[in-house]
Design a protein around this motif. Structure first.
Motif, PDB file in Angstrom:
ATOM      1  N   GLU A 205      21.364  12.186  33.749  1.00  0.00           N
ATOM      2  CA  GLU A 205      22.802  12.411  33.802  1.00  0.00           C
ATOM      3  C   GLU A 205      23.142  13.832  34.205  1.00  0.00           C
ATOM      4  N   ASN A 206      22.344  14.801  33.774  1.00  0.00           N
ATOM      5  CA  ASN A 206      22.620  16.187  34.160  1.00  0.00           C
ATOM      6  C   ASN A 206      22.505  16.371  35.666  1.00  0.00           C
ATOM      7  N   ALA A 207      21.481  15.737  36.251  1.00  0.00           N
ATOM      8  CA  ALA A 207      21.317  15.821  37.697  1.00  0.00           C
ATOM      9  C   ALA A 207      22.444  15.093  38.411  1.00  0.00           C
ATOM     10  N   ALA A 208      22.907  13.980  37.833  1.00  0.00           N
ATOM     11  CA  ALA A 208      24.040  13.257  38.424  1.00  0.00           C
ATOM     12  C   ALA A 208      25.297  14.113  38.393  1.00  0.00           C
ATOM     13  N   LEU A 209      25.494  14.840  37.300  1.00  0.00           N
ATOM     14  CA  LEU A 209      26.647  15.737  37.205  1.00  0.00           C
ATOM     15  C   LEU A 209      26.532  16.875  38.205  1.00  0.00           C
ATOM     16  N   GLN A 210      25.303  17.323  38.454  1.00  0.00           N
ATOM     17  CA  GLN A 210      25.107  18.363  39.454  1.00  0.00           C
ATOM     18  C   GLN A 210      25.493  17.854  40.845  1.00  0.00           C
ATOM     19  N   GLU A 218      31.571  23.509  42.204  1.00  0.00           N
ATOM     20  CA  GLU A 218      30.743  23.931  41.073  1.00  0.00           C
ATOM     21  C   GLU A 218      31.534  24.101  39.788  1.00  0.00           C
ATOM     22  N   GLU A 219      32.853  24.308  39.899  1.00  0.00           N
ATOM     23  CA  GLU A 219      33.650  24.518  38.695  1.00  0.00           C
ATOM     24  C   GLU A 219      34.058  23.210  38.023  1.00  0.00           C
ATOM     25  N   PHE A 220      33.895  22.070  38.704  1.00  0.00           N
ATOM     26  CA  PHE A 220      34.388  20.802  38.159  1.00  0.00           C
ATOM     27  C   PHE A 220      33.729  20.413  36.831  1.00  0.00           C
ATOM     28  N   PRO A 221      32.394  20.482  36.681  1.00  0.00           N
ATOM     29  CA  PRO A 221      31.799  20.060  35.399  1.00  0.00           C
ATOM     30  C   PRO A 221      32.372  20.797  34.188  1.00  0.00           C
ATOM     31  N   ALA A 222      32.653  22.075  34.341  1.00  0.00           N
ATOM     32  CA  ALA A 222      33.179  22.849  33.214  1.00  0.00           C
ATOM     33  C   ALA A 222      34.642  22.551  32.945  1.00  0.00           C
ATOM     34  N   GLN A 223      35.302  21.834  33.858  1.00  0.00           N
ATOM     35  CA  GLN A 223      36.724  21.547  33.712  1.00  0.00           C
ATOM     36  C   GLN A 223      36.975  20.035  33.705  1.00  0.00           C
ATOM     37  N   SER A 224      36.031  19.299  33.155  1.00  0.00           N
ATOM     38  CA  SER A 224      36.165  17.843  33.159  1.00  0.00           C
ATOM     39  C   SER A 224      35.743  17.257  31.824  1.00  0.00           C
ATOM     40  N   LEU A 225      36.145  16.022  31.593  1.00  0.00           N
ATOM     41  CA  LEU A 225      35.785  15.278  30.394  1.00  0.00           C
ATOM     42  C   LEU A 225      34.860  14.130  30.781  1.00  0.00           C
ATOM     43  N   ARG A 226      33.848  13.886  29.974  1.00  0.00           N
ATOM     44  CA  ARG A 226      32.943  12.759  30.195  1.00  0.00           C
ATOM     45  C   ARG A 226      33.573  11.509  29.613  1.00  0.00           C
ATOM     46  N   ILE A 227      33.620  10.460  30.402  1.00  0.00           N
ATOM     47  CA  ILE A 227      34.180   9.178  29.978  1.00  0.00           C
ATOM     48  C   ILE A 227      33.067   8.143  29.945  1.00  0.00           C
ATOM     49  N   ASP A 228      32.975   7.389  28.860  1.00  0.00           N
ATOM     50  CA  ASP A 228      32.009   6.299  28.755  1.00  0.00           C
ATOM     51  C   ASP A 228      32.539   5.330  27.699  1.00  0.00           C
ATOM     52  N   SER A 237      33.052   4.604  33.143  1.00  0.00           N
ATOM     53  CA  SER A 237      32.265   5.816  32.928  1.00  0.00           C
ATOM     54  C   SER A 237      32.577   6.809  34.026  1.00  0.00           C
ATOM     55  N   GLY A 238      32.117   8.039  33.832  1.00  0.00           N
ATOM     56  CA  GLY A 238      32.326   9.064  34.844  1.00  0.00           C
ATOM     57  C   GLY A 238      32.928  10.314  34.256  1.00  0.00           C
ATOM     58  N   TRP A 239      33.686  11.032  35.076  1.00  0.00           N
ATOM     59  CA  TRP A 239      34.261  12.306  34.675  1.00  0.00           C
ATOM     60  C   TRP A 239      35.699  12.392  35.178  1.00  0.00           C
ATOM     61  N   VAL A 240      36.589  12.913  34.328  1.00  0.00           N
ATOM     62  CA  VAL A 240      37.975  13.156  34.724  1.00  0.00           C
ATOM     63  C   VAL A 240      38.276  14.633  34.535  1.00  0.00           C
ATOM     64  N   GLY A 241      38.961  15.207  35.499  1.00  0.00           N
ATOM     65  CA  GLY A 241      39.289  16.620  35.429  1.00  0.00           C
ATOM     66  C   GLY A 241      40.360  16.901  34.397  1.00  0.00           C
ATOM     67  N   LEU A 242      40.263  18.042  33.758  1.00  0.00           N
ATOM     68  CA  LEU A 242      41.312  18.470  32.842  1.00  0.00           C
ATOM     69  C   LEU A 242      42.607  18.705  33.618  1.00  0.00           C
ATOM     70  N   PRO A 243      43.746  18.596  32.952  1.00  0.00           N
ATOM     71  CA  PRO A 243      45.014  18.830  33.665  1.00  0.00           C
ATOM     72  C   PRO A 243      45.078  20.199  34.322  1.00  0.00           C
ATOM     73  N   THR A 244      44.460  21.199  33.710  1.00  0.00           N
ATOM     74  CA  THR A 244      44.485  22.544  34.283  1.00  0.00           C
ATOM     75  C   THR A 244      43.621  22.656  35.527  1.00  0.00           C
ATOM     76  N   ALA A 245      42.815  21.638  35.818  1.00  0.00           N
ATOM     77  CA  ALA A 245      41.980  21.632  37.019  1.00  0.00           C
ATOM     78  C   ALA A 245      42.564  20.720  38.088  1.00  0.00           C
ATOM     79  N   SER A 246      43.879  20.489  38.027  1.00  0.00           N
ATOM     80  CA  SER A 246      44.519  19.612  39.001  1.00  0.00           C
ATOM     81  C   SER A 246      44.551  20.267  40.372  1.00  0.00           C
ATOM     82  N   ARG A 247      44.864  19.463  41.386  1.00  0.00           N
ATOM     83  CA  ARG A 247      44.842  19.929  42.768  1.00  0.00           C
ATOM     84  C   ARG A 247      46.166  19.620  43.452  1.00  0.00           C
TER      85      ARG A 247
END
Length: 611
Positions: A205-210, A218-228, A237-247
Motif C-alpha cells: 500500500e505504501n508503494a501504491a500511495l507513492q 508529492e504533497e497529496f499523500p500528506a493532504q489526504s484521507l485513506r478510505i476503506d 477504497s482509496g484516498w480523498v484530498g482534504l478540503p484545504t488541498a482543493s484545486r
C-alpha cells in the motif's frame, strides 16, 4: 434515396473507428487495456510525433496463438465474452472485439505476439484494410502492437489532430490514469525516443500511495484521507484530498468502478454533496477512489469508449458514496494530521499532531493556564449576542431555549499532556490566535474557527429537534415535468419530514401547502423544482438541507466572534479546545482554513538556524 444495401467491412470498421478512435490517446487506451486483460505485468508505450506517426505498445502478457492472430483484427471477435450472461458480468477492460479492427482500418497496423508456452512468435500486418498472412518473427512472450500514420487514409480526421505536444499530453494523462487503476503493473512511456515516465510496480500500500503521489503530486499523500469502507455489497477504497488541498479545476479526480476509470454523474453528484459543507466556492476536490461491486450490478456497455457506466441500484450507490465520504470528512478536526493508515472502523485514519510528542511534551509558558482537560464551555465567554441561537431555538419550537444547540462535549486529556492545538500565547491584530503546541507554532483565524463551532451547534440542534413548518396562506401551484411530479408523489412522506408539504395535482403539476419555517421568504417554486429535479434524477435530494445549511451558516457568521475583538487568554484557550472537539473544524463554513501549523523545523529554516 438509393437502394438499401449492406456496407462493406472496411467502411463498417471506419464508422466504428469514428466512435472509438477520437485521437491518438484513444488508440493507446484500447491497446493498453488489451495488455491489462492479457495479464501483463509490464507495459511499454513508445510514441512518435504525439502518436500521429507511431504508437507502439509492448507487454509481457499471455500472448496470442498464431491461428488466432487473424481473428484479433476481425470485427467483433473476442476471447472475453461468449454469451449474454458474460455480457451481464463483464470483468475485463475490453469486451466488444472491435478495437483492433477499428484501429487497423485507419492506420498502418502490425501485431507481433508469442503465446505462453509457444516456441516462436508470429507477426501479421494490415494496410489499407488488407490483412497479410502471419509470418515468423522474434519476440519474447507477450505482444507488440504498432500503429503507424494514424488517419493516413482519412485525411478529414487527421486535420483535426492537435499539436504534437497537446496530443502527447493526452496520452500521458491517460497512461497515468491507467497506472492508478493497476498499481501492480509497471508502466513505461517514451516520446520521440526519450524516456518520459517510468512507474514501477507497487507491491504494497505504501508503494501504491507513492504512485498516487507521482500522478497527483508529492504533497497529496500528506493532504489526504485513506478510505476503506464496505457495506451493502459495495466496497470503497482509496484516498480523498482534504478540503484545504482543493484545486481550481477538476483535474485530479480519478474514480474507478471495478478497475475501470469512469465519469459518472451519480458519482460526481455524491462527491460534490459530501464536500458541500467544507469546500470553498468554486474549488474542486482531489481524489483517487476505487468502487468494487458485483459486475452484474453495473452496466459497462452504455458508451462506445466505455467511459460511462450505469448502476442498476443508482440510489444505493449514490447514498453509499455520499455517506462514506461525508462521515470521513466530518471526522476531520483542527489539530489532527493524516496518517494514511487504516483505522479500526475502516473508514479513514488520522492522528493527533501531538501523539508522538506526548511522551516528551514541550514545556508550557508559565503565563498560560495549566491544561487540565476541564475547560468549561462557559469559559468561552466571547460576548457574542445570543439572538441567533434564540431565534433558531424558536424555529425548532422551543422559544427562548438555546441550550439545545449549546452543548458541545470537550476532549478529555490527562493532566500534563499538551492538547493538539496547544496553549494560547498571544493575539495578533485582534484577528489571529497564536498558540504553542508540541510541534511549534499554531495560528488560528478566530472568527473562522468560531463560525464553524457555532454552525455545527446549530446543525446539531436541528438534527435533534422537530422543524417547524410554515403554512402558506394560499397553496402554490407549480408546473414541473411528469417525471418530477411522479417523484413528488413517491417521496411525499420524506419531504414532509423536512417541512415541505406538497402533492401531485396532475400529470405535470404539484401543489405546495407548507414549507420549512427556516426558508420563509424563499422562492418556493424554484425550491420545489430543484428538490424534485434531484429526486427524479438521483432518487434523493439534499436541496432542502443545503438551503437550511446556508441560512444556518449565515446565522453562525453573525453569531460568531468578529475580527477586532480582544480575547483574554482563557477565552482563546477555550476556543482552541472547542475546535479540537468540533467536526470539520479545520475549515469554516465557506471552506476557508481555520488554522495552520508551523513546525520548529520550518521556523528554524526561516531564521536559518543550524546552517
Amino acid at each position: 434515396m438509393s437502394a438499401i444495401r449492406p456496407l462493406p467491412p472496411e467502411l463498417i470498421n471506419q464508422i466504428a473507428a469514428g466512435e472509438v478512435i477520437e485521437r491518438p490517446s484513444s488508440v493507446v487506451k484500447e491497446l493498453v487495456e488489451n495488455s491489462l486483460d492479457a495479464g501483463a505485468t509490464r507495459i511499454e508505450v513508445d510514441i512518435e510525433q504525439g502518436g500521429a506517426r507511431l504508437i507502439r505498445v509492448r507487454d509481457d502478457g499471455g500472448g496470442i496463438p498464431k491461428d488466432e492472430l487473424p481473428l484479433a483484427v476481425a470485427s467483433h471477435a473476442t476471447s472475453k465474452i461468449g454469451s449474454f450472461d458474460d455480457l451481464e458480468h463483464v470483468a475485463s477492460m475490453g469486451f466488444r472485439g472491435e478495437a483492433l479492427a477499428s484501429v487497423s482500418s485507419v492506420a498502418r497496423f502490425a501485431l507481433t505476439s508469442r503465446a505462453r508456452g509457444e516456441d516462436a512468435a508470429f507477426r501479421i500486418e494490415v494496410d489499407g484494410g488488407k490483412l497479410q498472412a502471419a509470418r515468423p518473427a522474434q519476440h519474447p512472450q507477450g505482444s507488440s502492437v504498432e500503429v503507424r500514420d494514424l488517419f493516413y487514409n482519412v485525411p478529414a480526421r487527421r486535420k483535426f489532430l492537435r499539436a504534437e505536444r497537446t496530443e502527447f499530453a493526452h496520452i500521458d494523462d491517460l497512461l497515468k490514469s491507467l497506472a492508478l487503476a493497476r498499481s501492480k503493473v509497471e508502466f513505461r512511456l517514451s516520446h520521440n525516443g526519450k524516456p518520459v515516465r517510468m512507474l514501477k510496480a507497487a507491491r504494497d500500500e505504501n508503494a501504491a500511495l507513492q504512485r498516487v503521489a507521482e500522478v497527483l503530486g508529492e504533497e497529496f499523500p500528506a493532504q489526504s484521507l485513506r478510505i476503506d469502507h464496505a457495506a451493502a455489497g459495495l466496497h470503497l477504497s482509496g484516498w480523498v484530498g482534504l478540503p484545504t488541498a482543493s484545486r481550481s479545476q477538476a483535474d485530479s479526480q480519478y474514480f474507478y468502478v471495478n478497475g475501470r476509470l469512469v465519469r459518472d454523474r451519480i458519482v460526481a453528484h455524491a462527491v460534490r454533496q459530501a464536500y458541500a459543507d467544507v469546500l470553498f466556492h468554486g474549488r474542486h476536490a482531489a481524489f483517487v477512489l476505487y468502487l468494487e461491486l458485483d459486475p452484474a450490478g453495473v452496466d459497462v456497455n452504455v458508451h462506445p469508449a466505455k467511459s460511462e457506466v450505469r448502476f442498476r441500484e443508482q440510489r444505493l450507490v449514490h447514498d453509499f458514496l455520499f455517506r462514506t465520504l461525508h462521515e470521513a470528512l466530518a471526522q476531520t478536526r483542527a489539530g489532527q494530521v493524516v496518517t494514511n493508515a487504516q483505522s479500526s472502523d475502516g473508514v479513514l485514519a488520522m492522528a493527533s499532531t501531538t501523539q508522538a510528542a506526548y511522551a516528551n511534551p514541550m514545556p508550557v509558558r508559565t503565563s498560560t493556564p495549566a491544561w487540565s482537560g476541564q475547560f468549561s464551555q462557559n469559559r468561552l465567554n466571547l460576548g457574542v449576542r445570543d439572538e441567533p441561537l434564540a431565534d433558531y431555538a424558536a424555529l425548532l419550537g422551543e422559544p427562548g431555549n438555546a441550550s439545545v444547540v449549546a452543548a458541545m462535549p470537550l476532549p478529555e486529556t490527562e493532566e500534563g499532556e499538551a492538547p493538539p492545538l496547544g496553549f494560547a500565547i498571544a493575539q495578533l491584530k485582534n484577528i489571529y490566535i497564536l498558540a504553542e503546541n508540541a510541534q511549534g507554532l499554531v495560528l488560528v483565524d478566530m472568527h473562522a474557527a468560531h463560525e464553524r463551532i457555532t454552525y455545527e451547534k446549530l446543525k446539531t440542534g436541528r438534527a435533534y429537534s422537530n422543524l417547524r413548518s410554515q403554512l402558506l396562506l394560499v397553496p402554490l401551484q407549480v408546473s414541473v415535468s411528469a417525471k418530477e411530479a411522479a417523484a413528488a408523489e413517491e417521496h411525499a412522506d420524506a419531504l414532509a419530514e423536512w417541512g415541505l408539504e406538497l402533492s401531485r395535482s396532475g400529470p405535470s403539476g404539484v401543489v405546495v401547502r407548507r414549507i420549512p419555517a427556516l426558508l420563509e421568504g424563499a422562492d418556493v417554486a424554484q425550491l420545489c423544482r430543484d428538490v424534485l429535479g434531484e429526486l427524479a434524477q438521483h432518487g434523493s435530494s439534499r436541496r432542502l438541507q443545503e438551503l437550511e445549511n446556508e441560512l444556518l451558516s449565515t446565522m453562525a457568521c453573525h453569531g460568531s466572534v468578529r475580527a477586532g475583538r480582544r480575547l483574554s487568554v482563557p477565552e482563546m484557550n477555550a476556543l482552541l479546545r472547542e475546535m479540537e472537539a468540533t467536526e470539520r473544524s479545520g475549515q469554516c463554513n465557506h471552506g476557508r482554513p481555520t488554522w495552520t501549523q508551523l513546525s520548529l523545523g520550518e521556523l528554524d529554516r526561516l531564521f536559518m538556524r543550524g546552517r
